[in-house]
Design an enzyme around this catalytic site. Structure first.
Site, PDB file in Angstrom:
ATOM      1  N   ALA A  41       0.823  -1.213   0.000  1.00  0.00           N
ATOM      2  CA  ALA A  41       0.000   0.000   0.000  1.00  0.00           C
ATOM      3  C   ALA A  41       0.858   1.264   0.000  1.00  0.00           C
ATOM      4  CB  ALA A  41      -0.959  -0.011   1.186  1.00  0.00           C
ATOM      5  N   THR A  42       2.058   1.204   0.559  1.00  0.00           N
ATOM      6  CA  THR A  42       2.943   2.375   0.509  1.00  0.00           C
ATOM      7  C   THR A  42       3.206   2.756  -0.945  1.00  0.00           C
ATOM      8  OG1 THR A  42       4.005   1.835   2.601  1.00  0.00           O
ATOM      9  CG2 THR A  42       5.253   3.236   1.088  1.00  0.00           C
ATOM     10  N   ASN A  99      -5.529   3.426  10.631  1.00  0.00           N
ATOM     11  CA  ASN A  99      -4.758   2.303  11.152  1.00  0.00           C
ATOM     12  C   ASN A  99      -4.441   2.404  12.635  1.00  0.00           C
ATOM     13  OD1 ASN A  99      -3.246   4.432   9.684  1.00  0.00           O
ATOM     14  ND2 ASN A  99      -1.470   3.479  10.644  1.00  0.00           N
ATOM     15  N   GLN A 105      -6.519  -0.765   5.511  1.00  0.00           N
ATOM     16  CA  GLN A 105      -7.097  -1.350   6.734  1.00  0.00           C
ATOM     17  C   GLN A 105      -8.514  -1.872   6.538  1.00  0.00           C
ATOM     18  OE1 GLN A 105      -5.811  -1.936   9.753  1.00  0.00           O
ATOM     19  NE2 GLN A 105      -3.805  -1.042   9.330  1.00  0.00           N
ATOM     20  N   SER A 158      -3.237  -3.512   0.655  1.00  0.00           N
ATOM     21  CA  SER A 158      -1.977  -4.131   1.080  1.00  0.00           C
ATOM     22  C   SER A 158      -2.184  -5.616   1.360  1.00  0.00           C
ATOM     23  CB  SER A 158      -1.497  -3.430   2.351  1.00  0.00           C
ATOM     24  OG  SER A 158      -0.451  -4.171   2.954  1.00  0.00           O
ATOM     25  N   HIS A 180      -0.365  -7.737   3.393  1.00  0.00           N
ATOM     26  CA  HIS A 180      -0.126  -8.279   4.738  1.00  0.00           C
ATOM     27  C   HIS A 180      -1.153  -7.839   5.776  1.00  0.00           C
ATOM     28  CE1 HIS A 180       1.975  -4.770   6.718  1.00  0.00           C
ATOM     29  NE2 HIS A 180       2.162  -4.428   5.463  1.00  0.00           N
ATOM     30  N   THR A 217       9.177  -7.439 -13.076  1.00  0.00           N
ATOM     31  CA  THR A 217       8.657  -8.813 -13.122  1.00  0.00           C
ATOM     32  C   THR A 217       7.630  -9.027 -12.024  1.00  0.00           C
ATOM     33  OG1 THR A 217      10.712  -9.620 -14.057  1.00  0.00           O
ATOM     34  CG2 THR A 217       9.311 -11.259 -12.971  1.00  0.00           C
ATOM     35  N   CYS A 260       8.996   3.975  16.508  1.00  0.00           N
ATOM     36  CA  CYS A 260       9.933   4.829  17.224  1.00  0.00           C
ATOM     37  C   CYS A 260      11.308   4.744  16.596  1.00  0.00           C
ATOM     38  CB  CYS A 260       9.977   4.494  18.702  1.00  0.00           C
ATOM     39  SG  CYS A 260      10.577   2.857  19.081  1.00  0.00           S
TER      40      CYS A 260
END
Ligand SMILES: *Cc1c(COP(=O)(O)O)cnc(C)c1O
Length: 373
Positions: free
Chosen positions: A61-62, A141, A169, A189, A191, A229, A315
């Site tokens: 998604a990024t 998210n 999400q 996304s 994952h 690919t 962080c």
């Protein structure tokens, strides 16, 4: 990952499986791999209720967000230079907008209300004659708050403004109907739906290449919108996961609601709790809560080997930055620095939830006593 997704992925990796390059159509092995890719594309399109040709595979998604926003803005600069988003978006949207600001675009960052909600009126009020693009997420998210993307889509369609939705999400968790709603670009996304990491897709309405400048240049795969690919195994894994999530949607939702109820009941033994985000308009699998007089850092560190909870943001070098999402909602002070994000899903058991709730209660009580000592 869902076992079904792992199995679909594995079938594309071995010498007896669909291992070939899906672009090598001069032999039967490549054709088989290509067949897997196109069947996967159809599966995804089926869930999103869109045309298979409009699904473009990316690395996640990024990348989908970058491709959608930078790709659209740069290709349409001649039509206007004003673009809109909200201050509570994922960093992959906010940082792309920041980049676009650097190259000359005017950006309006809409501020959600205290509960994290953006209204249609806010969007309409921000539009100017030079607005070309609006990007708003479906589900946040960090808080799980759901935005009225169907309402935004309808309001924007009549104005001829491109509408992008970050659905990382929500895909597989809420119904998304691209046939009925005039959304132009939508990011998914792998994952986040029990599929593999490093895979995602971007829905591009009518796959109009002319309206998206590609980020990458190369072999012309995905109609030149996203060359490179195609990772057959990742694609098969993601499509299987999304299909499964869609079939299990109601059951997963009910299960998450039960878990949420049990968890809230457990931690409600504590006083000084603040639930962040609109509790009526949110997904049940994400809870964002602040514990009065307890910093998120100390709670997270105390539980780090036992319970996977987090503050909103990643962080860097040990310095925890307060959540930009909660800040955008006007949350400050103790409530901001005390906020933790807890999520659960299809494979979380009620026993785990009750145990995690108990451990959180114990640690919060201990940390509060320490602070008073
Ligand atoms: C996870 C997430 C992303 C990024 O997705 P990746 O596939 O990890 O790059 C973008 N937006 C939202 C809302 C997310 O939750």
């Amino acid at each position: 990952m869902a076992i079904e997704s792992i199995e679909a992925l594995n079938r594309c990796c071995s010498i007896t499986g669909h291992f070939a390059n899906p672009a090598s159509l001069q032999h039967v092995f490549g054709e088989e791999a290509s067949d897997i890719v196109e069947k996967s594309r159809k599966k995804i399109a089926n869930v999103l209720k869109c045309k298979a040709n409009d699904v473009i595979f990316t690395s996640g998604a990024t990348e989908s967000n970058n491709l959608a926003l930078r790709g659209f803005a740069l290709a349409n600069q001649n039509k206007g230079n004003h673009i809109i988003t909200s201050a509570s978006e994922h960093k992959s949207v906010l940082d792309t907008y920041k980049h676009l600001e650097c190259v000359g675009f005017d950006v309006t960052y809409l501020k959600p209300d205290n509960d994290g909600i953006i209204t249609i009126q806010q969007v309409l009020d921000a539009i100017t004659d030079s607005t070309i693009l609006v990007s708003l997420m479906h589900v946040n998210n960090e808080t799980g708050v759901i935005q009225d993307i169907a309402g935004f889509a309808e309001a924007l369609a009549s104005k001829g403004i491109c509408f992008h939705v970050d659905a990382a999400q929500s895909a597989g968790k809420l119904s998304i109907d691209l046939e009925s709603f005039p959304i132009h670009l939508l990011s998914v996304s792998g994952h986040k739906i029990y599929g593999p990491k490093g895979i995602g897709c971007l829905y591009v309405r009518n796959r109009k290449m002319s309206y998206l400048a590609p980020l990458l240049h190369g072999g012309g795969q995905e109609h030149g919108i996203r060359p490179g690919t195609l990772p057959t195994h990742q694609i098969a894994g993601m499509a299987t996961a999304l299909d499964l999530a869609n079939k299990n949607r109601n059951a997963d939702y009910e299960n998450a609601t039960t878990l949420q109820r049990a968890f809230i009941e457990q931690i409600s033994m504590l006083d000084g709790l603040y639930f962040n985000g609109d509790q009526e308009h949110k997904l049940p699998n994400i809870i964002n809560v602040s514990f009065e007089h307890v910093s998120a850092d100390s709670l997270i560190i105390a539980l780090r080997d036992e319970v996977a909870i987090a503050s909103g943001s990643a962080c860097n070098s040990g310095a925890v930055e307060a959540s930009h999402v909660l800040r955008s909602m006007g949350i400050e002070g103790d409530r901001l620095y005390g906020a933790v994000r807890i999520s659960f899903g299809r494979y979380t058991t009620i026993d785990e939830i009750i145990w995690a709730g108990q451990r959180i209660c114990e640690e919060v009580t201990r940390l509060r006593e320490l602070a008073l000592a």
